[in-house]
Scaffold this motif. Sequence first.
Motif, mmCIF file in Angstrom:
data_model
loop_
_atom_site.group_PDB
_atom_site.id
_atom_site.type_symbol
_atom_site.label_atom_id
_atom_site.label_comp_id
_atom_site.label_asym_id
_atom_site.label_seq_id
_atom_site.Cartn_x
_atom_site.Cartn_y
_atom_site.Cartn_z
ATOM 1 N N UNK A 170 0.871 -1.179 0.000
ATOM 2 C CA UNK A 170 0.000 0.000 0.000
ATOM 3 C C UNK A 170 0.905 1.224 0.000
ATOM 4 N N UNK A 171 1.005 1.898 -1.149
ATOM 5 C CA UNK A 171 1.953 2.995 -1.335
ATOM 6 C C UNK A 171 1.156 4.290 -1.310
ATOM 7 N N UNK A 172 1.276 5.043 -0.219
ATOM 8 C CA UNK A 172 0.314 6.107 0.034
ATOM 9 C C UNK A 172 0.840 7.030 1.128
ATOM 10 N N UNK A 173 0.397 8.284 1.071
ATOM 11 C CA UNK A 173 0.622 9.210 2.173
ATOM 12 C C UNK A 173 -0.207 8.833 3.391
ATOM 13 N N UNK A 174 -1.388 8.259 3.123
ATOM 14 C CA UNK A 174 -2.373 8.001 4.173
ATOM 15 C C UNK A 174 -2.540 6.500 4.400
ATOM 16 N N UNK A 175 -2.953 6.143 5.619
ATOM 17 C CA UNK A 175 -3.077 4.731 5.966
ATOM 18 C C UNK A 175 -4.387 4.116 5.483
ATOM 19 N N UNK A 176 -5.418 4.923 5.265
ATOM 20 C CA UNK A 176 -6.694 4.450 4.709
ATOM 21 C C UNK A 176 -7.288 3.287 5.489
ATOM 22 N N UNK A 177 -7.192 3.365 6.816
ATOM 23 C CA UNK A 177 -7.735 2.321 7.666
ATOM 24 C C UNK A 177 -8.607 2.924 8.772
ATOM 25 N N UNK A 178 -9.215 4.076 8.459
ATOM 26 C CA UNK A 178 -10.174 4.662 9.389
ATOM 27 C C UNK A 178 -11.431 3.807 9.462
ATOM 28 N N UNK A 187 -15.461 10.246 4.827
ATOM 29 C CA UNK A 187 -15.203 9.899 3.426
ATOM 30 C C UNK A 187 -14.536 8.537 3.336
ATOM 31 N N UNK A 188 -15.106 7.652 2.505
ATOM 32 C CA UNK A 188 -14.658 6.259 2.501
ATOM 33 C C UNK A 188 -13.366 6.019 1.742
ATOM 34 N N UNK A 189 -12.821 7.039 1.050
ATOM 35 C CA UNK A 189 -11.502 6.817 0.448
ATOM 36 C C UNK A 189 -10.431 6.702 1.525
ATOM 37 N N UNK A 190 -10.767 7.053 2.769
ATOM 38 C CA UNK A 190 -9.851 6.870 3.884
ATOM 39 C C UNK A 190 -10.138 5.626 4.700
ATOM 40 N N UNK A 191 -10.952 4.684 4.153
ATOM 41 C CA UNK A 191 -11.374 3.524 4.934
ATOM 42 C C UNK A 191 -11.257 2.169 4.238
ATOM 43 N N UNK A 192 -10.742 2.053 3.020
ATOM 44 C CA UNK A 192 -10.874 0.774 2.318
ATOM 45 C C UNK A 192 -10.292 -0.420 3.063
ATOM 46 N N UNK A 193 -9.179 -0.232 3.769
ATOM 47 C CA UNK A 193 -8.573 -1.382 4.434
ATOM 48 C C UNK A 193 -9.432 -1.906 5.582
ATOM 49 N N UNK A 194 -10.266 -1.069 6.136
ATOM 50 C CA UNK A 194 -11.181 -1.536 7.178
ATOM 51 C C UNK A 194 -12.136 -2.594 6.630
ATOM 52 N N UNK A 195 -12.449 -2.516 5.334
ATOM 53 C CA UNK A 195 -13.392 -3.452 4.713
ATOM 54 C C UNK A 195 -12.700 -4.666 4.109
ATOM 55 N N UNK A 223 4.145 1.707 2.501
ATOM 56 C CA UNK A 223 5.340 2.482 2.171
ATOM 57 C C UNK A 223 4.919 3.912 1.863
ATOM 58 N N UNK A 224 5.543 4.880 2.547
ATOM 59 C CA UNK A 224 5.341 6.288 2.216
ATOM 60 C C UNK A 224 4.469 7.073 3.168
ATOM 61 N N UNK A 225 4.000 6.484 4.258
ATOM 62 C CA UNK A 225 3.082 7.193 5.153
ATOM 63 C C UNK A 225 3.724 8.455 5.722
ATOM 64 N N UNK A 226 2.912 9.516 5.783
ATOM 65 C CA UNK A 226 3.358 10.731 6.466
ATOM 66 C C UNK A 226 2.193 11.571 6.986
ATOM 67 N N UNK A 227 0.975 11.090 6.843
ATOM 68 C CA UNK A 227 -0.195 11.845 7.310
ATOM 69 C C UNK A 227 -1.236 10.848 7.826
ATOM 70 N N UNK A 228 -0.956 10.281 8.993
ATOM 71 C CA UNK A 228 -1.789 9.220 9.562
ATOM 72 C C UNK A 228 -2.590 9.761 10.737
ATOM 73 N N UNK A 229 -3.884 9.515 10.729
ATOM 74 C CA UNK A 229 -4.737 9.956 11.829
ATOM 75 C C UNK A 229 -4.417 9.157 13.096
ATOM 76 N N UNK A 230 -4.620 9.758 14.271
ATOM 77 C CA UNK A 230 -4.299 9.052 15.524
ATOM 78 C C UNK A 230 -5.030 7.714 15.667
ATOM 79 N N UNK A 231 -6.311 7.673 15.292
ATOM 80 C CA UNK A 231 -7.046 6.415 15.378
ATOM 81 C C UNK A 231 -6.486 5.356 14.457
ATOM 82 N N UNK A 232 -6.074 5.768 13.264
ATOM 83 C CA UNK A 232 -5.466 4.827 12.321
ATOM 84 C C UNK A 232 -4.161 4.279 12.876
ATOM 85 N N UNK A 233 -3.349 5.156 13.448
ATOM 86 C CA UNK A 233 -2.060 4.720 13.985
ATOM 87 C C UNK A 233 -2.253 3.670 15.072
ATOM 88 N N UNK A 234 -3.283 3.861 15.894
ATOM 89 C CA UNK A 234 -3.567 2.874 16.938
ATOM 90 C C UNK A 234 -3.978 1.541 16.332
#
Length: 361
Positions: A170-178, A187-195, A223-234
Motif C-alpha cells: 500500500x503505497x500512500x501518504x495516508x493509511x486508509x484504515x479509518x 469519506x470512505x476513500x480513507x477507509x478501504x482497508x477496514x473493509x 510504504x510512504x506514510x506521512x499523514x496518519x490519523x491518531x485512530x489509524x495509527x492505533x
Amino acid sequence: MSLFTGRCTAGISARMVTSINFIRHYSKIRHAYSNYQKVNVIGYPFSVGQLFIMGIIYNYNVVAVFRLVWSRKSVTISLTISLYATSVNSLGRSVVDLGNLDIDNSRKGEQFGIIKDPSTISAASKMLSDKIRMVLQNEGLPLTVGGDHSLAIGSVHGHASTVEDLCVLWIDTHADINSGESTVTGNMHGMPLTYLMKEMEEKRTPGFEWAKPCITAKDIAYIGLRDTDPGEFKYIEDIGIHMATMADIDHHGMAAVFERALDTINPRRDRPLFVSWDIDVFDPSEAPSTGTVARGGFTLREGLHLAEQIAKSGLLVGCDLVEVNPKIGSKEDVEKTMDTACLVMEALLGKTRRANVYQKR
C-alpha cells in the motif's frame, strides 16, 4: 535460521537450496511472464468516496494507455489503436483498454453514522471486483486507473478472490484504515482497508456482506506514510501492520525500505504481489493535482526506483493508480501530475531508466 538473510545452517542440504531457488524462479516466470504479456487497463470513474468532484485520470485513459508503452516524445493522441497495438506487440506486451466501468458516480446523501454513501460505494466496488476476477481468469494483469482510493475495496477483493496467497503493498501518504469510530470526515476513500482486513471486521458498516475480509496484517505493508490519523495509527499498532514512513525512507533509503517490506510480507519471494498506489504519496511538487496533498513526499526518483524494483521482483499480478484529479490545479499542474502517473505505470510494467526500453526477463 533463514536462507534469505544469509544465515544458513550447515544442516540445510543442497537439494533444499535447489528447491527454494526453483520456487523463486517459478514465481518470477509465472507472475512476470504470463501476466505481463497482457495488460488490461480498467477505468474506474468514481469519486463518491472522497470530498472532491474528480475529473479523474479515466478521462485521459487513452493517453495513459498509449503512454504505458511508447516513448513519451513519439506519441500523439491522434495515433490509431491499431498502430498502437502493433507497436506494443513488438515490445512483447499486449495492452488492452477495457474502457470505463459503467458505475453510478452520483452522491445520494445517504449516511451510516458519519460514513457517507456506503451503499453507492459498495455497489461500485462489487462491479470492480467482478471485473478484476474476469480479467485474472483470462490470464491478464489488471491495471485499474481510478477514481478515489475506495476503489481498493473492489480491486483487492477481486484479486484476493482469484489469486491464492496474495500480499499487498500500500503505497500512500495516508493509511486508509479509518473506521466509523475514528474518521473525522466520513469519506470512505480513507477507509478501504477496514473493509478488507480480517482484524477490522467488527468495524465494518452494513452493506458490504459480499466482500468478505480477505487479507490480514501479515499480508500487507505500507510504504510512504506521512499523514496518519491518531485512530489509524492505533489500529496499525494494535494489529501489527508493517509500516514504512517517509522518515524511514529518509533514514534507510528506498531500496532498503522496499526489501524490508518484502521481507515482512513475502520473505521467500514466492507470493504474488498486488500494489495499490496513491499518487498523493509523491510530494506536491511532483504531483500537485490530487485532493489530499501533504508536503515531504516521494521525489520522482524515489517513486520510479520503487516501481522499478517492484517490476524487477517478478511478483506483480495487479495494480491500482488512484487519486489523480485533473480538476485540481493549473494546466501545468495537471500535466506534471499526469506525467508522474504515466512514468509510474511505465515503470511498474517493466520500463527502466537504464535505457528507453523495457526489462527483458
